[in-house]
Design a protein around this motif. Sequence first.
Motif, PDB file in Angstrom:
ATOM      1  N   GLY A  35       1.124 -63.739 -10.404  1.00  0.00           N
ATOM      2  CA  GLY A  35       1.046 -63.021 -11.694  1.00  0.00           C
ATOM      3  C   GLY A  35       0.793 -61.627 -11.776  1.00  0.00           C
ATOM      4  O   GLY A  35       0.328 -60.997 -12.744  1.00  0.00           O
ATOM      5  N   LYS A  36       1.111 -61.131 -10.565  1.00  0.00           N
ATOM      6  CA  LYS A  36       1.131 -59.550 -10.266  1.00  0.00           C
ATOM      7  C   LYS A  36       1.907 -58.851 -11.062  1.00  0.00           C
ATOM      8  O   LYS A  36       1.707 -57.919 -11.949  1.00  0.00           O
ATOM      9  CB  LYS A  36       1.148 -59.365  -8.837  1.00  0.00           C
TER      10      LYS A  36
ATOM     11  N   ASN B 189      -3.188 -67.095  -8.469  1.00  0.00           N
ATOM     12  CA  ASN B 189      -2.866 -68.037  -9.354  1.00  0.00           C
ATOM     13  C   ASN B 189      -3.322 -67.480 -10.675  1.00  0.00           C
ATOM     14  O   ASN B 189      -3.800 -68.361 -11.601  1.00  0.00           O
ATOM     15  CB  ASN B 189      -3.771 -69.442  -9.085  1.00  0.00           C
ATOM     16  N   GLY B 190      -3.184 -66.320 -10.929  1.00  0.00           N
ATOM     17  CA  GLY B 190      -3.330 -65.532 -12.315  1.00  0.00           C
ATOM     18  C   GLY B 190      -4.741 -65.255 -12.574  1.00  0.00           C
ATOM     19  O   GLY B 190      -5.055 -64.776 -13.775  1.00  0.00           O
TER      20      GLY B 190
ATOM     21  N   LYS C  35      -1.182 -64.864 -20.342  1.00  0.00           N
ATOM     22  CA  LYS C  35       0.092 -65.240 -20.371  1.00  0.00           C
ATOM     23  C   LYS C  35       0.681 -66.435 -20.054  1.00  0.00           C
ATOM     24  O   LYS C  35       0.411 -66.836 -18.856  1.00  0.00           O
ATOM     25  CB  LYS C  35       0.906 -63.952 -19.537  1.00  0.00           C
ATOM     26  N   LYS C  36       1.229 -66.966 -20.971  1.00  0.00           N
ATOM     27  CA  LYS C  36       1.587 -68.552 -20.855  1.00  0.00           C
ATOM     28  C   LYS C  36       3.154 -68.361 -20.982  1.00  0.00           C
ATOM     29  O   LYS C  36       3.774 -67.897 -21.941  1.00  0.00           O
ATOM     30  CB  LYS C  36       0.991 -69.510 -21.678  1.00  0.00           C
TER      31      LYS C  36
ATOM     32  N   THR D 226       3.586 -59.854 -13.702  1.00  0.00           N
ATOM     33  CA  THR D 226       3.809 -60.227 -14.998  1.00  0.00           C
ATOM     34  C   THR D 226       2.349 -59.333 -15.600  1.00  0.00           C
ATOM     35  O   THR D 226       2.436 -58.847 -16.956  1.00  0.00           O
ATOM     36  CB  THR D 226       3.003 -61.754 -15.208  1.00  0.00           C
ATOM     37  N   THR D 227       1.304 -58.995 -14.736  1.00  0.00           N
ATOM     38  CA  THR D 227       0.167 -58.242 -15.506  1.00  0.00           C
ATOM     39  C   THR D 227       0.614 -56.854 -15.481  1.00  0.00           C
ATOM     40  O   THR D 227       0.307 -56.040 -16.475  1.00  0.00           O
ATOM     41  CB  THR D 227      -1.031 -58.251 -14.530  1.00  0.00           C
TER      42      THR D 227
ATOM     43  N   ALA E 226       0.773 -68.236 -16.341  1.00  0.00           N
ATOM     44  CA  ALA E 226       0.943 -67.013 -15.383  1.00  0.00           C
ATOM     45  C   ALA E 226      -0.249 -66.008 -15.225  1.00  0.00           C
ATOM     46  O   ALA E 226      -0.457 -65.842 -14.112  1.00  0.00           O
ATOM     47  CB  ALA E 226       2.205 -66.268 -15.686  1.00  0.00           C
ATOM     48  N   VAL E 227      -0.706 -65.678 -16.325  1.00  0.00           N
ATOM     49  CA  VAL E 227      -1.955 -64.869 -15.986  1.00  0.00           C
ATOM     50  C   VAL E 227      -3.270 -65.796 -16.781  1.00  0.00           C
ATOM     51  O   VAL E 227      -3.259 -66.283 -17.818  1.00  0.00           O
ATOM     52  CB  VAL E 227      -1.668 -63.616 -16.651  1.00  0.00           C
ATOM     53  N   ASP E 228      -4.597 -65.930 -16.070  1.00  0.00           N
ATOM     54  CA  ASP E 228      -5.512 -66.755 -16.788  1.00  0.00           C
ATOM     55  C   ASP E 228      -6.692 -66.054 -16.891  1.00  0.00           C
ATOM     56  O   ASP E 228      -7.335 -65.653 -15.999  1.00  0.00           O
ATOM     57  CB  ASP E 228      -5.544 -67.778 -15.553  1.00  0.00           C
TER      58      ASP E 228
END
Length: 339
Positions: free
Chosen positions: A39-40, A206-207, A9-10, A42-43, A16-18
């Motif tokens: 990124g918690k 860090n995602g 997710k960018k 967001t995921t 944000a999520v890698d």
Amino acid sequence: MIEVKNLVKKYGNHLAVDHLDFTVEKGQIYGFLGPNGAGKSTTMNIITGYISATEGQVLINGHDIFEEPENAKKAIGYLPEIPPLYMDMTSKEYLQFAAELKKIPKDQRKRMINEVMELTKIDSVKDRLIKNLSKGYRQRVGLAQAILGYPEIIILDEPTVGLDPKQIIEIRDLIKELSKKHTVILSSHILSEVSALCDHVLIISNGKLVASDTPEHLGELMAGSNTVVLTVKGSTEKIKSVLNSINEIRDYQITKSMESGSKDIKIQMKSQTDIREKLFFTFAEQRCPILMMDSTKISLEDVFLELTSKEQINEEIPENLQEEVEVKVEEEEQNESNL
């Protein structure tokens, strides 16, 4: 139950999520941990279908959350950190409204609403306006909404935040009860809560996923997780001679003790082998009395701090991207509303 594959997710240039990958098995409580900005949330929002992903796939019971959102969402009950409550409804009216949205058959709604109210212990406030309820009861109403329809997966984002100790204990007991029939994913900043409740822990930093294991096994895998602290009477040379003869010792530190003629020693083991007995007899052979001995194991807090401090965490989106991010989020939320 849940498969997350290569999730990205960018927001502009902010990642944000890698490329996140993990699976969630049936019938367990999962703890989802990470620092602010890791990124918690967001995921969790992607898993529940609230926002889209830049890349990757999320399968809920085999259904793609992006391709088959209706089938996938039927298996999920979600309680955000701030429950989406309508303050001018009573608790019962809100649950009736939620039951309609979830398309629960009419002939089952009354029974199911009564059951979740009893389970979450909100029967006594079912006819009170939500705006007049305490934070603890509002949290319970939100939880009742998540349970409604008995989804196989229940996702809870900070379910005990802001509650008093009695309410926290009650919510924890309820989560344990839910885990008998549901798979639970729990996000929390209270690491002792995760350690006490969860069968499995996912740590994101860090995602990226930096750990996935049971709380106990995570501690065992960490270097220096098994530590022995002791006070020994004797010379530094004799003490070093004993310590150097024990192969299970990875490292040690010797400092001057408050006890006259003694040294304080901190020993880190190579593995989880208990060497206290070996220390006792080896020091006894050298006529170095042990005045105090204590062993400690690493806590989940220590694991969390060590894993998440290895990477630089960007807790805030850079200022030059903030406006772009807000616009993108608003667009996604508007698209979701239109759908």
